[in-house]
Design a protein around this motif. Sequence first.
Motif, mmCIF file in Angstrom:
data_model
loop_
_atom_site.group_PDB
_atom_site.id
_atom_site.type_symbol
_atom_site.label_atom_id
_atom_site.label_comp_id
_atom_site.label_asym_id
_atom_site.label_seq_id
_atom_site.Cartn_x
_atom_site.Cartn_y
_atom_site.Cartn_z
ATOM 1 N N GLY A 16 28.559 44.868 29.219
ATOM 2 C CA GLY A 16 29.401 46.043 29.116
ATOM 3 C C GLY A 16 30.114 46.055 30.611
ATOM 4 O O GLY A 16 31.277 46.819 30.873
ATOM 5 N N HIS A 17 29.344 45.217 31.642
ATOM 6 C CA HIS A 17 30.111 45.384 32.949
ATOM 7 C C HIS A 17 31.324 44.320 33.150
ATOM 8 O O HIS A 17 30.990 43.123 32.340
ATOM 9 N N GLU A 18 32.379 44.513 33.522
ATOM 10 C CA GLU A 18 33.506 43.787 33.622
ATOM 11 C C GLU A 18 34.188 43.632 34.859
ATOM 12 O O GLU A 18 34.392 44.774 35.214
ATOM 13 N N TRP A 19 34.475 42.471 35.535
ATOM 14 C CA TRP A 19 35.340 42.339 36.571
ATOM 15 C C TRP A 19 36.350 41.394 36.469
ATOM 16 O O TRP A 19 35.991 40.247 36.247
ATOM 17 N N ASP A 20 37.607 41.782 36.526
ATOM 18 C CA ASP A 20 38.799 40.979 36.633
ATOM 19 C C ASP A 20 38.692 40.033 35.329
ATOM 20 O O ASP A 20 39.009 38.832 35.364
ATOM 21 N N GLY A 21 38.131 40.634 34.428
ATOM 22 C CA GLY A 21 38.314 39.854 32.899
ATOM 23 C C GLY A 21 37.074 38.919 32.668
ATOM 24 O O GLY A 21 36.648 38.317 31.690
ATOM 25 N N ILE A 22 36.088 38.921 33.901
ATOM 26 C CA ILE A 22 34.786 38.257 33.694
ATOM 27 C C ILE A 22 33.522 39.244 33.191
ATOM 28 O O ILE A 22 33.457 40.337 33.861
ATOM 29 N N LYS A 23 32.986 38.810 32.112
ATOM 30 C CA LYS A 23 31.854 39.974 31.765
ATOM 31 C C LYS A 23 30.639 39.230 31.972
ATOM 32 O O LYS A 23 30.209 38.118 31.794
ATOM 33 N N GLU A 24 29.532 40.112 32.159
ATOM 34 C CA GLU A 24 28.222 39.813 32.513
ATOM 35 C C GLU A 24 27.386 39.610 31.155
ATOM 36 O O GLU A 24 27.539 40.795 30.411
ATOM 37 N N LEU A 25 26.849 38.711 31.042
ATOM 38 C CA LEU A 25 25.943 38.574 29.655
ATOM 39 C C LEU A 25 24.615 39.174 29.929
ATOM 40 O O LEU A 25 23.927 39.190 31.058
ATOM 41 N N ASN A 26 23.993 39.856 28.848
ATOM 42 C CA ASN A 26 22.600 40.150 29.030
ATOM 43 C C ASN A 26 21.717 39.108 28.515
ATOM 44 O O ASN A 26 21.331 39.212 27.439
ATOM 45 N N LYS A 27 21.317 38.138 29.362
ATOM 46 C CA LYS A 27 20.512 36.919 29.036
ATOM 47 C C LYS A 27 19.046 37.399 29.450
ATOM 48 O O LYS A 27 18.960 37.612 30.548
ATOM 49 N N PRO A 28 18.044 37.090 28.716
ATOM 50 C CA PRO A 28 16.682 37.362 29.220
ATOM 51 C C PRO A 28 16.299 36.311 30.018
ATOM 52 O O PRO A 28 17.082 35.292 30.122
ATOM 53 N N LEU A 29 15.350 36.609 30.861
ATOM 54 C CA LEU A 29 14.973 35.562 31.620
ATOM 55 C C LEU A 29 14.313 34.219 31.182
ATOM 56 O O LEU A 29 13.525 34.578 29.839
ATOM 57 N N PRO A 30 14.128 33.037 31.883
ATOM 58 C CA PRO A 30 13.797 32.045 30.797
ATOM 59 C C PRO A 30 12.292 32.082 30.566
ATOM 60 O O PRO A 30 11.495 32.610 31.403
ATOM 61 N N LYS A 31 11.853 31.589 29.425
ATOM 62 C CA LYS A 31 10.549 31.812 29.075
ATOM 63 C C LYS A 31 9.262 31.092 29.970
ATOM 64 O O LYS A 31 8.337 31.672 30.500
ATOM 65 N N TRP A 32 9.881 30.028 30.636
ATOM 66 C CA TRP A 32 8.712 29.216 31.550
ATOM 67 C C TRP A 32 8.633 30.222 32.709
ATOM 68 O O TRP A 32 7.347 30.271 33.167
ATOM 69 N N TRP A 33 9.763 30.928 33.179
ATOM 70 C CA TRP A 33 9.604 31.632 34.424
ATOM 71 C C TRP A 33 8.663 32.883 34.062
ATOM 72 O O TRP A 33 7.681 33.119 35.095
ATOM 73 N N LEU A 34 8.760 33.556 33.055
ATOM 74 C CA LEU A 34 7.951 34.540 32.790
ATOM 75 C C LEU A 34 6.577 34.369 32.604
ATOM 76 O O LEU A 34 5.613 34.822 33.079
ATOM 77 N N TRP A 35 6.386 33.252 31.938
ATOM 78 C CA TRP A 35 4.940 32.658 31.937
ATOM 79 C C TRP A 35 4.179 32.381 33.027
ATOM 80 O O TRP A 35 2.907 32.781 33.509
ATOM 81 N N VAL A 36 5.006 31.767 34.118
ATOM 82 C CA VAL A 36 4.570 31.507 35.498
ATOM 83 C C VAL A 36 4.070 32.964 36.123
ATOM 84 O O VAL A 36 2.873 33.222 36.799
ATOM 85 N N LEU A 37 5.114 33.993 35.984
ATOM 86 C CA LEU A 37 4.786 35.292 36.456
ATOM 87 C C LEU A 37 3.461 35.671 35.822
ATOM 88 O O LEU A 37 2.528 36.304 36.669
ATOM 89 N N TYR A 38 3.330 35.709 34.605
ATOM 90 C CA TYR A 38 2.098 36.511 34.018
ATOM 91 C C TYR A 38 0.788 35.629 34.677
ATOM 92 O O TYR A 38 -0.221 36.237 34.868
ATOM 93 N N VAL A 39 0.896 34.311 34.712
ATOM 94 C CA VAL A 39 -0.111 33.466 35.066
ATOM 95 C C VAL A 39 -0.437 33.837 36.450
ATOM 96 O O VAL A 39 -1.969 34.148 36.936
ATOM 97 N N THR A 40 0.455 34.048 37.341
ATOM 98 C CA THR A 40 -0.021 34.488 38.690
ATOM 99 C C THR A 40 -0.703 35.897 38.891
ATOM 100 O O THR A 40 -1.629 36.210 39.442
#
Length: 288
Positions: A16-40
């Motif tokens: 819902g955020h918009e700057w000069d016609g550019i909109k922000e996507l609500n994209k989840p973090l990549p799975k591989w990244w999350l897994w590394v976080l959980y493992v650490t």
Amino acid sequence: MAKPEIDDVTGFETTGHEWDGIKELNKPLPKWWLWVLYVTIIWSFGYWIAYPAWPLVSNYTKGVLGYSQRQVVMDSVAAAKAAQGKFREAIAATELSEIRTRPDLLNFALAGGKAAFGDNCAPCHGRGAQGFKGYPNLNDDDWIWGGEIAEIHQTIRYGIRSDHDETRVNDMPKFGIDGILEAAQINDVSEFVLSLSGKAGDAEAAERGRAIFAEQCIACHGEEGKGNTELGSPNLTDAIWLYGGSKDDIVESVRTGRGGVMPSFTARLDDVTLKQLAVYVHALGGGL
Ligand code: HEC
Ligand code: HEC
């Protein structure tokens, strides 16, 4: 609540955020990244259990592996000591004079002696053993108490005028302080002492001083003033002075008798270190 907008191109929701016609996507973090976080995170639990981790009020959690940096240092010190042990035993079992003839022992003794000298002797004799007024230079080949390796060893072990029972000791009388000689006599004998090392001064006074010297001084310094290492009485003819060679210095030496003190090191250092020091100091004095 409004339905979230879906982006046409990617198919993701927007925030819902918009700057000069550019909109922000609500994209989840990549799975591989999350897994590394959980493992650490899981890894950190293992680490807390295994290693020292949490500070407590007066201590810290030690961890089941019992690891400690202090222990690591102590182990490596012990390993170094064990490696040296062979040499230390050999030094302990070898006569001082013989150590010099065995290059491996000699090198070990010189290295250990140098380190011990820096820790124990440098404050008085200087880092380079060059000495200061009242503290003899140990590099030259001029010795008050003898420059044989055994004599040096004895000096270091028992000290000079120290509190050890076997200390080297010989007290020159305080000719001035104790009123043994008049000021004029001290002046004359000092002129004579100056003349012994070829310093021109008042020749007449020196001539009068000769008799005083013969009467008061030769018992320790010898008829020719060459001194005696058994009595620790310095050679007065070599122009090397412990307390200075000016007229004033010599008058002061005769007036007060001086009496330099060197501590005994038997109680402070182990036998092997004392031997290493003797070898080191002997080598300094040109004794190799
Ligand atoms: C507190 C000062 C002091 C310390 C520390 C000290 N010395 Fe000395 N040392 C002296 C003094 C002073 C003399 C001279 C004493 C005298 O007047 O005869 C002396 C004399 C000597 C002599 C005799 C020199 C000669 O000409 O016969 C030797 C050898 C010597 N020191 C070695 C050492 C060694 C080796 C150490 C360290 C283990 C050491 N000293 C530590 C003060 C010190
Ligand atoms: C009982 C022995 C003794 C007698 C006697 C004696 N001395 Fe000494 N003298 C010494 C000793 C020992 C020292 C070294 C003192 C020290 O190291 O602190 C010394 C040191 C000196 C020094 C200093 C040397 C230097 O290198 O700085 C002078 C100078 C000296 N004596 C002159 C005399 C004169 C002159 C007389 C006679 C009037 C005399 N002494 C009598 C034992 C004696």
